[in-house]
Write a protein that holds these residues in place. Structure first.
Motif, PDB file in Angstrom:
ATOM      1  N   ALA A   1      11.469  60.502  17.982  1.00  0.00           N
ATOM      2  CA  ALA A   1      11.015  59.234  17.209  1.00  0.00           C
ATOM      3  C   ALA A   1      12.276  58.340  17.325  1.00  0.00           C
ATOM      4  O   ALA A   1      13.404  58.773  17.501  1.00  0.00           O
ATOM      5  N   PHE A   2      12.391  57.039  17.305  1.00  0.00           N
ATOM      6  CA  PHE A   2      13.028  56.050  17.305  1.00  0.00           C
ATOM      7  C   PHE A   2      13.276  55.768  15.792  1.00  0.00           C
ATOM      8  O   PHE A   2      12.420  55.759  15.046  1.00  0.00           O
ATOM      9  N   VAL A   3      14.472  55.154  15.344  1.00  0.00           N
ATOM     10  CA  VAL A   3      14.730  54.757  13.839  1.00  0.00           C
ATOM     11  C   VAL A   3      14.287  53.243  13.972  1.00  0.00           C
ATOM     12  O   VAL A   3      14.982  52.391  14.641  1.00  0.00           O
ATOM     13  N   GLY A   4      13.005  53.092  13.408  1.00  0.00           N
ATOM     14  CA  GLY A   4      12.482  51.781  13.161  1.00  0.00           C
ATOM     15  C   GLY A   4      13.036  50.815  12.149  1.00  0.00           C
ATOM     16  O   GLY A   4      13.356  49.673  12.602  1.00  0.00           O
ATOM     17  N   GLU A   5      13.216  51.341  11.151  1.00  0.00           N
ATOM     18  CA  GLU A   5      13.838  50.461  10.036  1.00  0.00           C
ATOM     19  C   GLU A   5      14.596  51.213   9.051  1.00  0.00           C
ATOM     20  O   GLU A   5      14.216  52.424   8.578  1.00  0.00           O
ATOM     21  N   ILE A   6      15.584  50.874   8.529  1.00  0.00           N
ATOM     22  CA  ILE A   6      16.614  51.238   7.569  1.00  0.00           C
ATOM     23  C   ILE A   6      16.662  50.348   6.396  1.00  0.00           C
ATOM     24  O   ILE A   6      17.297  49.223   6.823  1.00  0.00           O
ATOM     25  N   SER A   7      16.348  50.740   5.087  1.00  0.00           N
ATOM     26  CA  SER A   7      16.251  49.674   3.999  1.00  0.00           C
ATOM     27  C   SER A   7      17.219  50.191   2.811  1.00  0.00           C
ATOM     28  O   SER A   7      16.435  50.758   2.118  1.00  0.00           O
ATOM     29  N   PRO A   8      18.653  49.785   2.682  1.00  0.00           N
ATOM     30  CA  PRO A   8      19.087  50.383   1.374  1.00  0.00           C
ATOM     31  C   PRO A   8      18.714  49.463   0.426  1.00  0.00           C
ATOM     32  O   PRO A   8      18.395  48.325   0.484  1.00  0.00           O
ATOM     33  N   ALA A   9      18.875  50.047  -0.702  1.00  0.00           N
ATOM     34  CA  ALA A   9      18.536  49.094  -2.138  1.00  0.00           C
ATOM     35  C   ALA A   9      19.660  49.419  -2.993  1.00  0.00           C
ATOM     36  O   ALA A   9      20.068  50.472  -3.163  1.00  0.00           O
ATOM     37  N   PHE A  10      20.203  48.565  -3.839  1.00  0.00           N
ATOM     38  CA  PHE A  10      21.070  48.585  -4.709  1.00  0.00           C
ATOM     39  C   PHE A  10      20.630  48.151  -6.129  1.00  0.00           C
ATOM     40  O   PHE A  10      20.901  46.926  -6.432  1.00  0.00           O
TER      41      PHE A  10
ATOM     42  N   THR B   1      12.052  54.339   8.140  1.00  0.00           N
ATOM     43  CA  THR B   1      11.028  54.663   9.057  1.00  0.00           C
ATOM     44  C   THR B   1      11.208  55.121  10.591  1.00  0.00           C
ATOM     45  O   THR B   1      12.066  54.392  11.161  1.00  0.00           O
ATOM     46  N   LEU B   2      10.735  56.122  10.779  1.00  0.00           N
ATOM     47  CA  LEU B   2      10.806  56.701  12.027  1.00  0.00           C
ATOM     48  C   LEU B   2       9.586  56.290  12.875  1.00  0.00           C
ATOM     49  O   LEU B   2       8.280  56.444  12.527  1.00  0.00           O
TER      50      LEU B   2
END
Length: 104
Positions: free
Chosen positions: A74-83, A94-95
């Protein structure tokens, strides 16, 4: 999950005016994971690097409480950190698979 894509094969002689489909390609759905956000973590840094470099990488996801494994490229589609203000720092990932997902 996987999805069977279809193409429209309707023509003027399709029975009783119903649309007809033909099966085309199988497609693996995106895989979404949640994790703790660790700013200095090497693995999480590599995920961000893989996204930037558009790297296709092999992944495995183990079913909790089991030895069963989903394996896929897979490709790394989305990375969403939350604080959040009063909770742990989290990150969703999301892969986007390329090819089949196997289960063993």
């Amino acid at each position: 999950s996987t999805r069977l894509n279809t193409a429209d094969a309707t023509h003027m002689e399709s029975p009783d005016g119903w649309m007809e489909k033909i099966a085309t390609l199988l497609e693996a759905a995106e895989v979404q994971l949640d994790m703790n956000f660790l700013p200095g973590d090497t693995t999480q840094s590599l995920l961000r690097s893989d996204q930037t470099n558009r790297t296709l990488r092999n992944f495995q996801v183990t079913v909790p409480g089991s030895s069963k494994v989903f394996a896929f490229a897979a490709f790394v589609g989305e990375i969403s950190p939350a604080f959040p203000h009063d909770n742990k720092m989290a990150q969703s990932l999301t892969l986007t698979p390329s090819g089949p997902i196997t289960f063993s």
